[in-house]
Design a protein around this motif. Structure first.
Motif, mmCIF file in Angstrom:
data_model
loop_
_atom_site.group_PDB
_atom_site.id
_atom_site.type_symbol
_atom_site.label_atom_id
_atom_site.label_comp_id
_atom_site.label_asym_id
_atom_site.label_seq_id
_atom_site.Cartn_x
_atom_site.Cartn_y
_atom_site.Cartn_z
ATOM 1 N N ILE A 26 0.773 -1.334 0.110
ATOM 2 C CA ILE A 26 -0.040 -0.108 -0.144
ATOM 3 C C ILE A 26 0.933 1.317 -0.012
ATOM 4 O O ILE A 26 0.738 2.073 -0.868
ATOM 5 C CB ILE A 26 -0.998 0.003 1.092
ATOM 6 C CG1 ILE A 26 -1.954 -0.998 1.197
ATOM 7 C CG2 ILE A 26 -1.730 1.413 1.392
ATOM 8 C CD1 ILE A 26 -2.867 -1.322 2.189
ATOM 9 N N THR A 27 1.823 1.256 0.708
ATOM 10 C CA THR A 27 2.601 2.462 0.811
ATOM 11 C C THR A 27 3.524 2.700 -0.475
ATOM 12 O O THR A 27 3.989 3.898 -0.872
ATOM 13 C CB THR A 27 3.600 2.661 2.057
ATOM 14 O OG1 THR A 27 4.430 1.147 2.148
ATOM 15 C CG2 THR A 27 2.912 2.835 3.383
ATOM 16 N N SER A 28 3.884 1.661 -1.067
ATOM 17 C CA SER A 28 4.385 1.773 -2.468
ATOM 18 C C SER A 28 3.701 2.231 -3.449
ATOM 19 O O SER A 28 4.074 3.186 -4.238
ATOM 20 C CB SER A 28 5.056 0.355 -2.974
ATOM 21 O OG SER A 28 6.095 -0.137 -2.049
ATOM 22 N N VAL A 29 2.322 1.762 -3.407
ATOM 23 C CA VAL A 29 1.369 2.272 -4.353
ATOM 24 C C VAL A 29 1.049 3.941 -4.141
ATOM 25 O O VAL A 29 1.119 4.765 -4.849
ATOM 26 C CB VAL A 29 0.000 1.607 -4.268
ATOM 27 C CG1 VAL A 29 -1.091 2.306 -5.036
ATOM 28 C CG2 VAL A 29 0.066 0.174 -4.780
ATOM 29 N N PHE A 30 1.089 4.196 -2.874
ATOM 30 C CA PHE A 30 1.253 5.599 -2.385
ATOM 31 C C PHE A 30 1.883 6.480 -2.934
ATOM 32 O O PHE A 30 1.802 7.550 -3.384
ATOM 33 C CB PHE A 30 0.797 5.832 -0.848
ATOM 34 C CG PHE A 30 -0.398 5.514 -0.152
ATOM 35 C CD1 PHE A 30 -1.541 5.404 -0.773
ATOM 36 C CD2 PHE A 30 -0.383 5.523 1.289
ATOM 37 C CE1 PHE A 30 -2.593 4.992 -0.440
ATOM 38 C CE2 PHE A 30 -1.835 5.119 1.853
ATOM 39 C CZ PHE A 30 -2.704 4.876 1.168
ATOM 40 N N ALA A 31 3.314 5.904 -2.745
ATOM 41 C CA ALA A 31 4.467 6.551 -3.463
ATOM 42 C C ALA A 31 4.270 6.960 -4.988
ATOM 43 O O ALA A 31 4.396 8.093 -5.251
ATOM 44 C CB ALA A 31 5.689 5.893 -3.289
ATOM 45 N N LEU A 32 3.769 6.068 -5.668
ATOM 46 C CA LEU A 32 3.669 6.242 -7.114
ATOM 47 C C LEU A 32 2.455 7.371 -7.259
ATOM 48 O O LEU A 32 2.574 8.056 -8.226
ATOM 49 C CB LEU A 32 3.204 5.098 -7.831
ATOM 50 C CG LEU A 32 4.171 3.886 -7.668
ATOM 51 C CD1 LEU A 32 3.751 2.251 -8.384
ATOM 52 C CD2 LEU A 32 5.600 4.405 -8.388
#
Length: 410
Positions: free
Chosen positions: A173-179
């Motif tokens: 989820i936090t990786s998707v948030f970064a994108l």
């Protein structure tokens, strides 16, 4: 600096602030991901206290390395801020996702360092970009941005208190948030108050240490950073042990909620600090905030010595959490006002690199002091930084460059 619009009428500046603050918070989500899942990672890999500390230190040191390289190359002044933010967001997402494939603590620590390095392409350029939208009210604008990040830093502790999600889900989820942060950043162009174009001059990275006004600003910032991240990193451990000593139920959960409140209240402090910095002057506000922050640390040390109740300790901690971050954005704002206009991004990046270098030392020092003499000594040592920083800012207020700060308010 060209001023093509009246200072209070740059069209779309609040929209730009909203988009850019959201972009930074989302893009930097991987920074906070390890804090959200640290208890689970400790169980998965049987992490020692030292390994757990390195998960935090690795991000700080990675940021420092990335910031130094960026400053030497003058990236924040030679490349579009939104392009840098997008690049940083993509790199951070990739490093964060790599944790899913890691085979042990060493690989996770290396990936956390890569995440920190990527963040050096997000945070300083975003501060510079927002400065192009505001002349008056710049302290409030940057305060809102730092306040949003402060709230983001607090949320993992709330997640821990509520039981959290699986660590794999948090990483994804936090990786998707970064994108998503990178996508949001692409919507924001530079504002009307443009800085002059820059050429490659690596020596500009070190000019922040040579000019007296910039040097005093940096000393003030270092005093602020000496206590900030050490307090954020260790408060949950401190409060959990305090509750355990009182034999209260669920000390870990109680400490998680308390830490969310103590860190999260700083978001309000950032806004208040921005308002007061714009109205009173930034040197006055930063000195006041650091005196109060250092005073709270000393009061907390005394409260521990006299065995004050958890309610008293929490009350002092909330005051500390408010003032410890209230001045943060104002140091960046001062840099944007007194640095060489063509190299504001480089100056911001280098200031942040120096500050985060110091945080690694204070974060590592706290457990040593606690094991030697307890929390009162640790909090007393942390108080030294802001008290010295406040003296530096009072000296800056008496310099000619103070006329360039906060519209002449200093």
């Amino acid at each position: 600096m060209p001023d093509t619009f009246p200072p209070n009428a740059a069209p779309g500046r609040w929209t730009a602030l909203t988009w850019l603050a959201g972009a930074v918070v989302f893009a930097m989500a991987p920074w906070f991901s390890a804090a959200a899942v640290l208890p689970q990672l400790r169980a998965v890999w049987t992490l020692s206290d030292g390994d757990a500390a390195w998960l935090t230190l690795a991000v700080q040191l990675g940021f420092v390395l990335g910031a130094v390289v960026s400053a030497v190359l003058n990236l924040a002044d030679r490349v579009s801020p939104r392009h840098l933010i997008v690049a940083g967001a993509i790199l951070a997402a990739g490093a964060n996702l790599g944790i899913l494939l890691a085979q042990g603590p060493a690989q996770v620590i290396a990936l956390r360092a890569m995440t920190g390095a990527a963040m050096a392409l997000v945070y300083p350029p975003a501060l510079k970009a927002m400065s192009t939208w505001f002349l008056t009210g710049r302290g409030v604008a940057l305060g809102i941005m730092v306040g949003a990040l402060t709230l983001a830093a607090a949320l993992p502790h709330l997640a821990n208190g509520l039981g959290g999600a699986s660590w794999q889900a948090v990483i994804v989820i936090t990786s998707v948030f970064a994108l998503l942060g990178g996508v949001l950043a692409m919507q924001v162009r530079n504002g009307p108050h443009q800085y002059p174009p820059a050429v490659l001059r690596p020596a500009q990275a070190w000019r922040i240490l040579t000019g007296r006004a910039m040097g005093l600003t940096t000393l003030g910032y270092l005093g602020h950073m000496w206590e900030l991240y050490a307090m954020w990193a260790w408060f949950a451990v401190f409060f959990s042990r305090s509750l355990s000593e009182r034999h209260l139920p669920d000390p870990g959960q109680g400490a998680a909620y308390a830490t969310f409140a103590v860190v999260g209240v700083g978001a309000i402090g950032c806004y208040v600090g921005g308002v007061l910095g714009d109205r009173w002057g930034r040197t006055r506000l930063t000195a006041l905030a650091m005196f109060l922050s250092g005073g709270c640390a000393l009061a907390l040390a005394l409260a521990i010595l006299v065995s004050a109740s958890p309610a008293v300790v929490l009350g002092l901690s909330l005051l500390w959490g408010f003032w410890i971050i209230a001045d943060s954005a104002q140091f960046s704002t001062i840099v944007s006002e007194i640095a060489d206009p063509a190299y504001v991004g480089t100056a911001l990046t280098m200031q942040l690199a120096l500050g985060f270098t110091l945080t690694a030392g204070s974060i590592a020092l706290v457990p040593i002091l606690v094991s030697h003499s307890g929390w009162p000594l640790a909090f007393t040592v942390l108080a030294i930084g802001p008290l010295l920083g406040a003296v530096a800012m009072r000296q800056l207020a008496r310099m000619p460059e103070a006329a360039q700060i906060a519209g002449g308010r200093g």
